[in-house]
Design an enzyme around this catalytic site. Structure first.
Site, PDB file in Angstrom:
ATOM      1  N   ALA A  18       0.757  -1.152  -0.106  1.00  0.00           N
ATOM      2  CA  ALA A  18      -0.115  -0.038   0.167  1.00  0.00           C
ATOM      3  C   ALA A  18       0.785   1.216   0.044  1.00  0.00           C
ATOM      4  O   ALA A  18       0.549   2.175  -0.478  1.00  0.00           O
ATOM      5  CB  ALA A  18      -0.814  -0.011   1.252  1.00  0.00           C
ATOM      6  N   HIS A  81      -8.586 -10.877   0.241  1.00  0.00           N
ATOM      7  CA  HIS A  81      -8.926 -10.269  -0.948  1.00  0.00           C
ATOM      8  C   HIS A  81     -10.424 -10.398  -1.241  1.00  0.00           C
ATOM      9  O   HIS A  81     -11.125  -9.243  -1.423  1.00  0.00           O
ATOM     10  CB  HIS A  81      -8.250 -10.683  -2.209  1.00  0.00           C
ATOM     11  N   LYS A  99      -2.503  -8.518  -6.521  1.00  0.00           N
ATOM     12  CA  LYS A  99      -2.336  -9.837  -7.007  1.00  0.00           C
ATOM     13  C   LYS A  99      -1.887 -10.656  -5.835  1.00  0.00           C
ATOM     14  O   LYS A  99      -1.136 -10.351  -5.091  1.00  0.00           O
ATOM     15  CB  LYS A  99      -1.520  -9.872  -8.406  1.00  0.00           C
TER      16      LYS A  99
END
Length: 329
Positions: A18, A81, A99
């Site tokens: 992030a 996720h 990913k």
């Protein structure tokens, strides 16, 4: 969404990836880091101060319900996720998800079905595909510069220290080489040859924590075209890619975050494309998302959802050959 106003990004999670994404947003021509959501307000505020992000939230729910957030970047570890993406989609937000998209095909099918039903933008953050040298490689391939592609070779591997509880070696966190490192060479092969090989042969070294520490896979396509791919988390095998064709080859050193690509055509001088970007490279995928949102698209043409689904199912099949299941499955 007007051309003049920047796309406002909400960043979900405040870890290392992030931070890299937020730093790179400063180089994006059409977007800005607008809000950060973390599991603690203190962490969110520290992140906001470091990267000059106007809004800081101590929960993911607050982030996704901020009406000014245009798109949410999901930067949590991959077992989370699906839950995090669904939280953002249910709030009506566009989503870019780090990913690997999910830990298995079933999770991704659910996310894609929801996004399509509600006409919401969803994309896997396969940042490699948006880098200028990789775009140049795709141009060379489209132009047939190396003739018919016969063989793709790609590796990505590194040696981490021994930390059984750490994310990369912990089966509870979807650890191992396949999802963390292997997604890169496998997605690269998919970009060149497509995500539907005729056969898959693979082998893995399963370490003492029960995850794949390194693996090799051979994908075979029509007419004997092959992709030879390797990945590792306990073996430093490098990060290069080669595409061999009937008239020459393309070499991409460090393809993961490619800075250059060289075209070798038989009997001609080598041609090298070099990218001297200041950004690390995440800005390019962020810009692509911005362009897609402004155009009213719900998918990326560069990495469409059907391809991400096919790649995820491919990962499931490879893992099935090793008899490897994660505890949460």
């Amino acid at each position: 969404m007007g051309e003049k106003t920047n796309i406002k990004w909400g960043i979900l999670a405040s870890g290392g990836i992030a931070e890299q994404f937020a730093a790179d947003l400063a180089y994006a021509s059409n977007g800005e880091a607008y809000a950060i959501g973390s599991r603690s307000l203190d962490k969110a505020k520290a992140f906001a101060d470091k990267f000059h992000v106007p809004q800081a939230y101590g929960s993911y729910e607050e982030l996704v319900t901020d009406p000014d957030v245009d798109v949410v970047y999901v930067a949590t570890p991959h077992p989370y996720h699906k839950e995090n993406v669904m939280t953002a989609l249910r709030a009506g937000k566009a989503v870019l998800c780090e990913k690997p998209f999910t830990v298995n095909g079933a999770e991704l099918e659910e996310m894609v079905a929801y996004a399509r039903e509600h006409k919401l933008f969803l994309m896997e953050a396969m940042w490699t595909r948006f880098l200028p040298p990789i775009r140049k490689v795709r141009e060379w391939l489209a132009e047939g510069r190396i003739g018919e592609v016969r063989l793709v070779k790609a590796d990505f591997g590194f040696r981490i220290g021994w930390d059984p509880a750490g994310r990369l070696l912990n089966p509870e966190l979807g650890g191992g080489a396949l999802l963390d490192a292997g997604i890169y060479p496998i997605s690269f092969a998919s970009m060149v040859l497509g995500p539907h090989p005729l056969s898959i042969q693979s082998t893995a070294h399963i370490g003492e924590t029960g995850v794949d520490e390194h693996f090799s896979v051979l994908l075979t396509y029509e007419n004997g075209v092959t992709a030879s791919l390797n990945a590792a988390v306990r073996l430093a095998i490098g990060n290069d890619a080669y595409i061999h064709g009937t008239k020459g080859k393309i070499y991409i050193p460090g393809f993961l975050n490619a800075k250059s690509a060289t075209l070798y055509i038989d009997g001609e001088a080598a041609e090298t494309f070099t990218d001297d970007r200041a950004a690390k490279g995440y800005a390019f995928e962020a810009e692509a998302v911005g362009h897609a949102l402004r155009a009213g698209l719900t998918e990326s043409a560069d990495i469409p959802l059907d391809e991400s689904l096919a790649v995820m199912r491919l990962l499931d099949q490879i893992r099935g050959q090793w008899g490897l299941r994660y505890p949460f499955e």
